[in-house]
Design an enzyme around this catalytic site. Structure first.
Site, PDB file in Angstrom:
ATOM      1  CE1 TYR A   1      -3.335  -2.980  -0.016  1.00  0.00           C
ATOM      2  CE2 TYR A   1      -3.690  -2.287   2.255  1.00  0.00           C
ATOM      3  CZ  TYR A   1      -3.915  -2.981   1.352  1.00  0.00           C
ATOM      4  OH  TYR A   1      -4.945  -3.900   1.232  1.00  0.00           O
TER       5      TYR A   1
ATOM      6  N   GLY B   1     -18.168  -0.546  -1.916  1.00  0.00           N
ATOM      7  CA  GLY B   1     -17.971  -0.767  -3.241  1.00  0.00           C
ATOM      8  C   GLY B   1     -17.287   0.315  -3.904  1.00  0.00           C
TER       9      GLY B   1
END
Length: 332
Positions: free
Chosen positions: A56, A208
């Site tokens: 990340y 989402g």
């Protein structure tokens, strides 16, 4: 904040955790000060589980947590920290996976240095490396428990069969997979296997990637986010259809007196006591919206209304492009 257990014999953690991919520049530029503000908010809101990974921001996310813990040493005892490794590059610079004992240990050692801790609470194999059986991968991870580098192990984006095989070699505390109202494939065996085996089902991207919120990422920003720009659900004509359908869900959330993000996370919590959403955001206000879902107790009528607004399979476009699908196991 409701508490849930991280694995059959693991610690109790907040029912909603925090996905620290947002501490990288994955969804837009950020900085250490903004990340530290989110961590302050996590403590204020009772969020005790932090999920990060070595890739990340190529260490940026772990570094942000590490500098925060250095400045706020007492926070180490408040947070349950998970990180991951496996994703790497081959000699030609192509995306590759390495679940060898040597690679996992070397990468975890680097993660510990960035985080400024002697041991993490959970260490995942980020993807399945098919050169190794599930049993071998679990054993390689298990050695790191024996060495005191992690307290528990996990697997990410794997099939139910892989989980079952891995469990024969070493206890698995958690499986992480994308799971939300727009991505429901885990219900085809993974959610059930985790419940049966006493494994936490950690749901990433529970809103989402912004679709399940009141303020989805606008099209002009999507162009500047490489992952979304190449993701089928955020490409036209799919994007417009998804935004159109989502209007009904946002209106439903408003009628219930909550936000779309809060309702989306509440829906996940209702899927089972072992399901733990980990929303990620660069915004403290957005974090509060997500965490609000922990205080919602959905009735059967509420759940039916949600299913009506967003029936299974409503989303237009696959959750990943063919390139993005390299690594996650497809099992149905």
């Amino acid at each position: 904040m409701e508490r849930r257990r991280l694995g059959a014999n693991g610690p109790e953690i907040s029912a909603i955790g925090y996905g620290a991919m947002s501490f990288s520049d994955m969804y837009g530029a950020t900085n250490e000060a903004a990340s530290h503000a989110v961590l302050d908010a996590c403590r204020d809101l009772g969020v005790t589980h932090l999920d990060t990974a070595n890739i990340y921001g190529m260490g940026k996310s772990e570094n942000a947590i590490g500098t925060y813990l250095k400045t706020n040493p007492s926070a180490r005892h408040e947070f349950i920290i998970a990180t991951k490794a496996t994703i790497t590059k081959d000699a030609d610079g192509n995306r590759a996976f390495d679940n060898s004992a040597e690679h996992l240990e070397a990468e975890l050692e680097k993660s510990l240095q960035r985080l400024g801790v002697d041991c993490v609470d959970l260490f995942y194999a980020h993807r399945r490396d098919t050169r190794f059986t599930p049993e071998e991968t679990a054993a390689n991870l298990g050695r790191l428990v024996e060495k005191g580098m992690t307290r528990a192990i996990g697997l990410s984006e794997v099939s139910p069969s892989t989980l079952r095989r891995a469990m024969t070699a070493h206890p698995v505390a958690a499986v992480q997979s994308e799971y939300s109202l727009s991505t429901r494939a885990p219900e085809l065996g993974l959610v059930q296997a985790c419940a049966e085996l006493g494994v936490a089902m950690v749901a990433f991207s529970p809103v989402g990637r912004s679709l399940l919120t009141d303020n989805p990422i606008p099209a002009d920003r999507i162009r500047d986010i490489p992952f979304l720009a190449g993701n089928p659900r955020f490409m036209e004509p799919n994007l417009s259809e998804n935004l159109r359908i989502m209007q009904g869900f946002r209106k439903l959330a408003a009628r219930m007196g909550t936000t779309a993000a809060g309702l989306a996370n509440a829906w996940l919590l209702a899927r089972g006591p072992h399901v733990i959403p980990i929303p990620g955001t660069r915004s403290v206000d957005h974090l509060r919206e997500c965490i609000s879902g922990a205080s919602l107790k959905l009735t059967e009528t509420d759940l039916e209304q949600i299913e009506t607004a967003l029936p299974v399979g409503w989303a237009h476009g696959d959750r990943y492009s063919e390139q993005q699908w390299i690594g996650p196991e497809r099992y149905c």
